[in-house]
Design a protein around this motif. Structure first.
Motif, PDB file in Angstrom:
ATOM      1  N   ALA A 267       0.862  -1.186   0.000  1.00 29.78           N
ATOM      2  CA  ALA A 267       0.000   0.000   0.000  1.00 29.78           C
ATOM      3  C   ALA A 267       0.896   1.233   0.000  1.00 29.78           C
ATOM      4  N   ASP A 268       0.298   2.380  -0.269  1.00 31.82           N
ATOM      5  CA  ASP A 268       1.048   3.637  -0.251  1.00 31.82           C
ATOM      6  C   ASP A 268       1.543   3.904   1.177  1.00 31.82           C
ATOM      7  N   PRO A 269       2.867   3.966   1.381  1.00 29.46           N
ATOM      8  CA  PRO A 269       3.379   4.131   2.752  1.00 29.46           C
ATOM      9  C   PRO A 269       3.025   5.478   3.376  1.00 29.46           C
ATOM     10  N   ARG A 270       2.600   6.429   2.546  1.00 28.36           N
ATOM     11  CA  ARG A 270       2.197   7.730   3.098  1.00 28.36           C
ATOM     12  C   ARG A 270       0.777   7.660   3.651  1.00 28.36           C
ATOM     13  N   VAL A 271       0.089   6.555   3.351  1.00 32.55           N
ATOM     14  CA  VAL A 271      -1.303   6.424   3.785  1.00 32.55           C
ATOM     15  C   VAL A 271      -1.477   5.307   4.811  1.00 32.55           C
ATOM     16  N   VAL A 272      -0.761   4.194   4.611  1.00 31.84           N
ATOM     17  CA  VAL A 272      -0.914   3.026   5.502  1.00 31.84           C
ATOM     18  C   VAL A 272       0.377   2.830   6.297  1.00 31.84           C
ATOM     19  N   GLY A 273       0.227   2.537   7.609  1.00 35.23           N
ATOM     20  CA  GLY A 273       1.355   2.439   8.534  1.00 35.23           C
ATOM     21  C   GLY A 273       2.546   1.618   8.082  1.00 35.23           C
ATOM     22  N   SER A 274       2.441   0.299   8.031  1.00 39.08           N
ATOM     23  CA  SER A 274       3.625  -0.479   7.657  1.00 39.08           C
ATOM     24  C   SER A 274       3.310  -1.491   6.558  1.00 39.08           C
ATOM     25  N   PRO A 275       3.247  -0.996   5.328  1.00 35.45           N
ATOM     26  CA  PRO A 275       3.023  -1.930   4.222  1.00 35.45           C
ATOM     27  C   PRO A 275       4.236  -2.833   4.014  1.00 35.45           C
ATOM     28  N   ARG A 276       4.016  -3.973   3.354  1.00 33.87           N
ATOM     29  CA  ARG A 276       5.125  -4.912   3.114  1.00 33.87           C
ATOM     30  C   ARG A 276       5.634  -4.775   1.682  1.00 33.87           C
ATOM     31  N   VAL A 277       6.826  -5.303   1.457  1.00 37.15           N
ATOM     32  CA  VAL A 277       7.360  -5.304   0.093  1.00 37.15           C
ATOM     33  C   VAL A 277       6.669  -6.407  -0.703  1.00 37.15           C
ATOM     34  N   VAL A 467     -10.550   7.985   2.173  1.00 33.30           N
ATOM     35  CA  VAL A 467      -9.662   7.067   1.470  1.00 33.30           C
ATOM     36  C   VAL A 467      -8.580   6.465   2.385  1.00 33.30           C
ATOM     37  N   ALA A 468      -8.064   7.257   3.326  1.00 31.84           N
ATOM     38  CA  ALA A 468      -7.000   6.725   4.187  1.00 31.84           C
ATOM     39  C   ALA A 468      -7.538   5.566   5.028  1.00 31.84           C
ATOM     40  N   LYS A 469      -8.713   5.773   5.605  1.00 29.33           N
ATOM     41  CA  LYS A 469      -9.325   4.719   6.422  1.00 29.33           C
ATOM     42  C   LYS A 469      -9.694   3.505   5.567  1.00 29.33           C
ATOM     43  N   GLY A 470     -10.237   3.781   4.391  1.00 24.71           N
ATOM     44  CA  GLY A 470     -10.644   2.696   3.481  1.00 24.71           C
ATOM     45  C   GLY A 470      -9.447   1.868   3.061  1.00 24.71           C
ATOM     46  N   MET A 471      -8.342   2.551   2.733  1.00 25.07           N
ATOM     47  CA  MET A 471      -7.144   1.825   2.300  1.00 25.07           C
ATOM     48  C   MET A 471      -6.605   0.983   3.457  1.00 25.07           C
ATOM     49  N   ALA A 472      -6.598   1.562   4.657  1.00 27.40           N
ATOM     50  CA  ALA A 472      -6.093   0.822   5.826  1.00 27.40           C
ATOM     51  C   ALA A 472      -6.952  -0.432   6.058  1.00 27.40           C
ATOM     52  N   GLN A 473      -8.251  -0.296   5.914  1.00 26.32           N
ATOM     53  CA  GLN A 473      -9.154  -1.420   6.145  1.00 26.32           C
ATOM     54  C   GLN A 473      -8.961  -2.522   5.093  1.00 26.32           C
TER      55      GLN A 473
END
Ligand code: ADP
Ligand code: ASP
Ligand code: MG
Length: 480
Positions: A267-277, A467-473
């Motif tokens: 996910a976009d790291p500016r939006v979601v806390g710790s995305p994976r590679v 969108v930030a909440k939706g992406m995180a979910q």
């Protein structure tokens, strides 16, 4: 639900069927592209020198290096152009002085005085041109598209010279290449398209001989020129595209995109806390993710690579040992539901309802002709017999578009929206994945839902504030 007209996806599908020539052996040099943060200051440039040194040791041919402007420089050049148009003359002069200082300081810290002096003369001439162009812009109170391109490419032209000199000084034979002599484009200033045959010939003339001599060619990204020699640029983030164009022209074994993250992330790291590679992506998945907002890759980068089936790798210049993300035609991705999620913010939805009871096909043709006339790309589309809803992210010509549509339809415009996009090749074969995507967003007011014709993405249009909440979910559902 329909395909995505105007998107690179359509071009990608088409091209992979019609033009791809996979019989060409990939024996050309590796292309290594370093983005703005990877060449932002002397420390970063020295890290890049170390990475290029390593690459040279492990293969017979030296790599071909593409560099961006130092981070922030292109934004600054755009801002100075706008200021010149407003005749903020003192502000513009100060801005150019600041840019000069930043580059001259870097040169002084990277190079001994004798080498630095030669470079300062060349870069001084480039900065003189910049001052003249901004002065002309101020007098005319407008920058023509060609002046705009000649101004904004300054960062790449200067920084590529600095990196070439830093390599040479650190024992790596190198040669600066003027990108305007190597990438031949059409005249669509600010987002020019390369001409593959002419570029191949130019790359053969300007780059191949240097590789054969064992020197590392260093080319500024983002910039090219028409066959008449008029400077053009390839659109924001276009240095990735330069790398792919040159990689295709050279039949490169690999195109490496070096940046400030460990690869394409889930996910976009500016939006979601710790995305994976994401370790592997298909060309199709990478193309969708780039198009729908994963800024780590310019959306057109994948196209030249697909033509030749050249693997593209995304790597972190601050952590050179990582495996990064490898993008190929058929990666081993059977076992995952999604590759990643991306988002495109600040989009506008246009709902168009036929007032004349036109037959659906005539109605759709007229609707899309309007968007075509005003050169505005449409991202997501949903249709019914008498209405069609589309999203656009470039609203510059929206008033004209709405005026033209109102001649034959009722039009409703809604701004402040965002596109959330879930991408994965396995969406094509397992319908439960799309259902899970939509289920994960339960409770959000969703404005549109669409699955692309390629069926490797599901796009959801919702309010930008959600969108930030939706992406995180969504991310938690698939990668949590
Ligand atoms: P460069 O200067 O190297 O071209 P960019 O700023 O253009 O770098 O792209 C890298 C940035 O892309 C990252 O710092 C990150 O914030 C952003 N980004 C957005 N979505 C993604 C994603 N899915 N994976 C990785 N990076 C992403
Ligand atoms: N410097 C250009 C930009 O910021 C191109 C790039 O870095 O890819 O858009
Ligand atoms: Mg970039």
């Amino acid at each position: 639900m329909t395909a995505l007209p105007g998107s690179d996806q359509a071009k990608l599908e088409n091209r992979s069927r019609v033009e791809r020539d996979r019989n060409v052996p990939l024996t050309g040099p590796i292309v290594m592209k370093f983005g703005g943060t990877s060449v932002a200051d002397p420390e970063a440039i020295m890290r890049v020198v170390g990475i290029i040194k390593g690459a040279r040791d492990s293969s017979g041919l030296p790599p071909v290096v593409i560099v961006s402007a130092m981070s922030g420089v292109t934004d600054r050049l755009l801002e100075l152009t706008a200021s010149a148009e407003l005749r903020r003359d003192a502000h513009v002069l100060n801005g150019v002085a600041e840019l000069s200082r930043r580059h001259f300081d870097a040169i002084e810290r990277l190079l001994p005085a004798d080498i630095a002096n030669d470079l300062l003369v060349e870069i001084g001439a480039q900065l003189d041109d910049l001052r003249s162009l901004l002065k002309a812009t101020a007098i005319l109170r407008a920058a023509s598209p060609s002046a705009h391109d000649a101004i904004v490419c300054t960062g790449e032209l200067i920084n590529s010279r600095i990196v070439a000199a830093a390599l040479q000084h650190n024992g790596i034979p190198s040669a600066w290449v003027d990108a305007r002599r190597a990438i031949v484009t059409d005249a669509a200033h600010t987002s020019a398209l390369p001409k593959p045959d002419e570029t191949r010939e130019a790359v053969g003339r300007e780059i191949t001989p240097k590789v054969a001599e064992g020197r590392v060619p260093v080319v500024g990204g983002f910039v090219g020129a028409t066959s008449q020699g008029v400077t053009t640029t390839l659109g924001r983030g276009g240095s990735d595209y330069s790398a792919a164009i040159i990689g295709a022209a050279l039949d490169s074994r690999e195109i490496q995109i070096w940046t400030d993250v460990d690869g394409m992330l889930t996910a976009d790291p500016r939006v979601v806390g710790s995305p994976r590679v994401v370790p592997y992506l298909s060309f199709g998945e990478a193309s969708e993710l780039a198009y729908f907002g994963a800024k780590v890759l310019h959306p057109s980068t994948i196209l030249p690579a697909v033509d030749k089936d050249i693997p593209v790798r995304i790597l972190n210049s601050r952590r050179a040992g990582g495996a990064g993300t490898t993008i190929t035609a058929a990666p081993p991705t059977e076992n995952r539901a999604l590759a990643a999620v991306a988002c495109k913010r600040h989009v506008t939805m246009v709902e168009i309802t036929s007032t004349r009871m036109l037959m659906a096909h005539g109605f759709l043709r007229r609707v899309f002709e309007v968007f075509e006339r005003y050169r505005t790309a449409v991202d997501v589309v949903t249709t019914s017999e008498v209405s069609v809803s589309v999203t656009v992210d470039d609203a510059a010509r929206l008033d004209d578009i709405v005026g033209a549509l109102r001649e034959f339809a009722e039009v409703n415009v809604e701004g402040g929206l965002a596109i959330l996009c879930a991408v994965g090749d396995n969406l094509r074969c397992d319908p439960r994945i799309a259902a899970r995507v939509i289920g994960a967003l339960e409770g959000f007011p969703v404005r549109m839902v669409s699955q692309a014709a390629s069926r490797r993405n599901v796009t959801i249009v919702l309010r930008d504030e959600d969108v930030a909440k939706g992406m995180a979910q969504l991310h938690a559902e698939f990668f949590g």
